[in-house]
Design a protein around this motif. Structure first.
Motif, PDB file in Angstrom:
ATOM      1  N   VAL A 196       0.844  -1.175   0.000  1.00  0.00           N
ATOM      2  CA  VAL A 196       0.000   0.000   0.000  1.00  0.00           C
ATOM      3  C   VAL A 196       0.889   1.238   0.000  1.00  0.00           C
ATOM      4  CG1 VAL A 196      -1.744   1.285   1.274  1.00  0.00           C
ATOM      5  CG2 VAL A 196      -1.832  -1.193   1.220  1.00  0.00           C
ATOM      6  N   GLY A 197       0.519   2.225  -0.788  1.00  0.00           N
ATOM      7  CA  GLY A 197       1.270   3.458  -0.860  1.00  0.00           C
ATOM      8  C   GLY A 197       0.407   4.591  -1.366  1.00  0.00           C
ATOM      9  N   VAL A 198       1.039   5.718  -1.624  1.00  0.00           N
ATOM     10  CA  VAL A 198       0.361   6.899  -2.146  1.00  0.00           C
ATOM     11  C   VAL A 198       0.891   7.169  -3.541  1.00  0.00           C
ATOM     12  CG1 VAL A 198      -0.005   9.368  -1.817  1.00  0.00           C
ATOM     13  CG2 VAL A 198       0.124   7.872   0.159  1.00  0.00           C
ATOM     14  N   LYS A 199      -0.019   7.390  -4.496  1.00  0.00           N
ATOM     15  CA  LYS A 199       0.378   7.714  -5.864  1.00  0.00           C
ATOM     16  C   LYS A 199       0.205   9.214  -6.076  1.00  0.00           C
ATOM     17  CE  LYS A 199      -0.181   5.056  -9.402  1.00  0.00           C
ATOM     18  NZ  LYS A 199      -0.627   4.320 -10.590  1.00  0.00           N
ATOM     19  N   VAL A 200       1.264   9.867  -6.574  1.00  0.00           N
ATOM     20  CA  VAL A 200       1.260  11.308  -6.825  1.00  0.00           C
ATOM     21  C   VAL A 200       1.315  11.525  -8.328  1.00  0.00           C
ATOM     22  CG1 VAL A 200       2.472  13.478  -6.427  1.00  0.00           C
ATOM     23  CG2 VAL A 200       2.524  11.707  -4.687  1.00  0.00           C
ATOM     24  N   GLY A 201       0.519  12.472  -8.793  1.00  0.00           N
ATOM     25  CA  GLY A 201       0.529  12.811 -10.207  1.00  0.00           C
ATOM     26  C   GLY A 201       0.112  14.255 -10.402  1.00  0.00           C
ATOM     27  N   VAL A 202       0.008  14.660 -11.646  1.00  0.00           N
ATOM     28  CA  VAL A 202      -0.499  15.987 -11.988  1.00  0.00           C
ATOM     29  C   VAL A 202      -1.559  15.827 -13.076  1.00  0.00           C
ATOM     30  CG1 VAL A 202       1.547  17.302 -11.323  1.00  0.00           C
ATOM     31  CG2 VAL A 202       1.371  16.420 -13.625  1.00  0.00           C
ATOM     32  N   ARG A 203      -2.538  16.699 -13.054  1.00  0.00           N
ATOM     33  CA  ARG A 203      -3.597  16.710 -14.047  1.00  0.00           C
ATOM     34  C   ARG A 203      -3.779  18.131 -14.554  1.00  0.00           C
ATOM     35  NH1 ARG A 203      -2.885  12.072 -13.546  1.00  0.00           N
ATOM     36  NH2 ARG A 203      -4.284  10.451 -12.884  1.00  0.00           N
ATOM     37  N   THR A 204      -4.269  18.244 -15.777  1.00  0.00           N
ATOM     38  CA  THR A 204      -4.601  19.548 -16.322  1.00  0.00           C
ATOM     39  C   THR A 204      -5.945  19.963 -15.752  1.00  0.00           C
ATOM     40  OG1 THR A 204      -3.437  19.020 -18.362  1.00  0.00           O
ATOM     41  CG2 THR A 204      -4.969  20.861 -18.440  1.00  0.00           C
ATOM     42  N   ARG A 205      -5.934  20.997 -14.924  1.00  0.00           N
ATOM     43  CA  ARG A 205      -7.171  21.554 -14.375  1.00  0.00           C
ATOM     44  C   ARG A 205      -6.850  22.794 -13.554  1.00  0.00           C
ATOM     45  NH1 ARG A 205      -8.724  16.605 -10.443  1.00  0.00           N
ATOM     46  NH2 ARG A 205      -6.906  16.752  -9.158  1.00  0.00           N
ATOM     47  N   GLY A 206      -7.873  23.477 -13.144  1.00  0.00           N
ATOM     48  CA  GLY A 206      -7.693  24.704 -12.392  1.00  0.00           C
ATOM     49  C   GLY A 206      -7.515  25.882 -13.340  1.00  0.00           C
ATOM     50  N   CYS A 207      -7.399  27.059 -12.783  1.00  0.00           N
ATOM     51  CA  CYS A 207      -7.329  28.262 -13.601  1.00  0.00           C
ATOM     52  C   CYS A 207      -5.914  28.574 -14.081  1.00  0.00           C
ATOM     53  CB  CYS A 207      -7.901  29.454 -12.830  1.00  0.00           C
ATOM     54  SG  CYS A 207      -7.160  29.717 -11.220  1.00  0.00           S
ATOM     55  N   ASN A 208      -4.919  27.807 -13.637  1.00  0.00           N
ATOM     56  CA  ASN A 208      -3.548  28.111 -14.028  1.00  0.00           C
ATOM     57  C   ASN A 208      -2.841  26.955 -14.723  1.00  0.00           C
ATOM     58  OD1 ASN A 208      -1.680  30.123 -14.241  1.00  0.00           O
ATOM     59  ND2 ASN A 208      -0.758  29.792 -12.260  1.00  0.00           N
ATOM     60  N   GLY A 209      -3.526  25.856 -14.981  1.00  0.00           N
ATOM     61  CA  GLY A 209      -2.930  24.802 -15.791  1.00  0.00           C
ATOM     62  C   GLY A 209      -2.868  23.431 -15.177  1.00  0.00           C
ATOM     63  N   LEU A 210      -2.096  23.258 -14.100  1.00  0.00           N
ATOM     64  CA  LEU A 210      -1.871  21.932 -13.533  1.00  0.00           C
ATOM     65  C   LEU A 210      -2.256  21.891 -12.061  1.00  0.00           C
ATOM     66  CD1 LEU A 210       1.690  21.301 -15.016  1.00  0.00           C
ATOM     67  CD2 LEU A 210      -0.453  20.306 -15.813  1.00  0.00           C
ATOM     68  N   SER A 211      -2.618  20.698 -11.609  1.00  0.00           N
ATOM     69  CA  SER A 211      -2.983  20.484 -10.219  1.00  0.00           C
ATOM     70  C   SER A 211      -2.430  19.125  -9.787  1.00  0.00           C
ATOM     71  CB  SER A 211      -4.502  20.514 -10.089  1.00  0.00           C
ATOM     72  OG  SER A 211      -4.891  20.299  -8.769  1.00  0.00           O
ATOM     73  N   TYR A 212      -2.035  19.009  -8.518  1.00  0.00           N
ATOM     74  CA  TYR A 212      -1.537  17.745  -7.989  1.00  0.00           C
ATOM     75  C   TYR A 212      -2.687  16.787  -7.745  1.00  0.00           C
ATOM     76  CZ  TYR A 212       2.662  20.464  -6.976  1.00  0.00           C
ATOM     77  OH  TYR A 212       3.763  21.255  -7.073  1.00  0.00           O
ATOM     78  N   THR A 213      -2.414  15.492  -7.903  1.00  0.00           N
ATOM     79  CA  THR A 213      -3.380  14.461  -7.539  1.00  0.00           C
ATOM     80  C   THR A 213      -2.714  13.501  -6.565  1.00  0.00           C
ATOM     81  OG1 THR A 213      -2.761  12.992  -9.362  1.00  0.00           O
ATOM     82  CG2 THR A 213      -4.530  14.576  -9.775  1.00  0.00           C
ATOM     83  N   LEU A 214      -3.484  13.010  -5.619  1.00  0.00           N
ATOM     84  CA  LEU A 214      -3.027  12.014  -4.647  1.00  0.00           C
ATOM     85  C   LEU A 214      -4.086  10.940  -4.537  1.00  0.00           C
ATOM     86  CD1 LEU A 214      -1.786  14.291  -1.726  1.00  0.00           C
ATOM     87  CD2 LEU A 214      -0.368  12.850  -3.160  1.00  0.00           C
ATOM     88  N   GLU A 215      -3.654   9.699  -4.508  1.00  0.00           N
ATOM     89  CA  GLU A 215      -4.601   8.601  -4.303  1.00  0.00           C
ATOM     90  C   GLU A 215      -3.858   7.432  -3.686  1.00  0.00           C
ATOM     91  OE1 GLU A 215      -4.846   6.263  -8.449  1.00  0.00           O
ATOM     92  OE2 GLU A 215      -5.581   8.330  -8.561  1.00  0.00           O
ATOM     93  N   TYR A 216      -4.576   6.629  -2.929  1.00  0.00           N
ATOM     94  CA  TYR A 216      -3.998   5.414  -2.385  1.00  0.00           C
ATOM     95  C   TYR A 216      -3.914   4.374  -3.478  1.00  0.00           C
ATOM     96  CZ  TYR A 216      -4.814   7.362   2.244  1.00  0.00           C
ATOM     97  OH  TYR A 216      -4.811   8.161   3.348  1.00  0.00           O
ATOM     98  N   THR A 217      -2.888   3.532  -3.395  1.00  0.00           N
ATOM     99  CA  THR A 217      -2.749   2.449  -4.365  1.00  0.00           C
ATOM    100  C   THR A 217      -2.207   1.209  -3.658  1.00  0.00           C
ATOM    101  OG1 THR A 217      -1.819   1.815  -6.504  1.00  0.00           O
ATOM    102  CG2 THR A 217      -0.427   3.142  -5.086  1.00  0.00           C
ATOM    103  N   LYS A 218      -2.565   0.055  -4.176  1.00  0.00           N
ATOM    104  CA  LYS A 218      -2.103  -1.199  -3.596  1.00  0.00           C
ATOM    105  C   LYS A 218      -0.903  -1.767  -4.323  1.00  0.00           C
ATOM    106  CE  LYS A 218      -6.471  -2.562  -1.598  1.00  0.00           C
ATOM    107  NZ  LYS A 218      -7.482  -3.592  -1.464  1.00  0.00           N
ATOM    108  N   SER A 219      -0.616  -1.223  -5.510  1.00  0.00           N
ATOM    109  CA  SER A 219       0.509  -1.760  -6.273  1.00  0.00           C
ATOM    110  C   SER A 219       1.154  -0.672  -7.119  1.00  0.00           C
ATOM    111  CB  SER A 219       0.037  -2.905  -7.170  1.00  0.00           C
ATOM    112  OG  SER A 219      -0.912  -2.421  -8.092  1.00  0.00           O
TER     113      SER A 219
END
Length: 84
Positions: free
Chosen positions: A1-24
């Motif tokens: 189990v861990g945390v997955k970090v990423g970025v997505r295109t959204r918000g008024c300035n371009g990019l936003s961080y994403t966090l989610e739990y993952t099992k693998s």
């Protein structure tokens, strides 16, 4: 189990961080283990997050992950999105 970090295109300035739990670990994720915590970085976010420090901060009003990213050129007024 861990945390997955990423970025997505959204918000008024371009990019936003994403966090989610993952099992693998995903096939192309980068894995970092710090203080016993497993963090997976999505492949498409690796260059954007290069050199970034992530910390968990708690105070009387909130608890949140805080990112210190040296690559950011600008942020929106509310601080929810950024550009590189």
């Amino acid at each position: 189990v861990g945390v997955k970090v990423g970025v997505r295109t959204r918000g008024c300035n371009g990019l936003s961080y994403t966090l989610e739990y993952t099992k693998s670990k995903g096939e192309s994720d980068e894995e970092v283990v710090q203080d016993g915590v497993r963090v997976f970085i999505e492949k498409k976010a690796q260059l954007t997050l290069l050199g970034t420090e992530m910390d968990y901060v708690e105070d009387k009003l909130s608890s949140e992950f805080v990112f210190n990213n040296p690559n950011i050129k600008g942020t929106c007024g509310c601080g929810e999105s950024f550009n590189i």
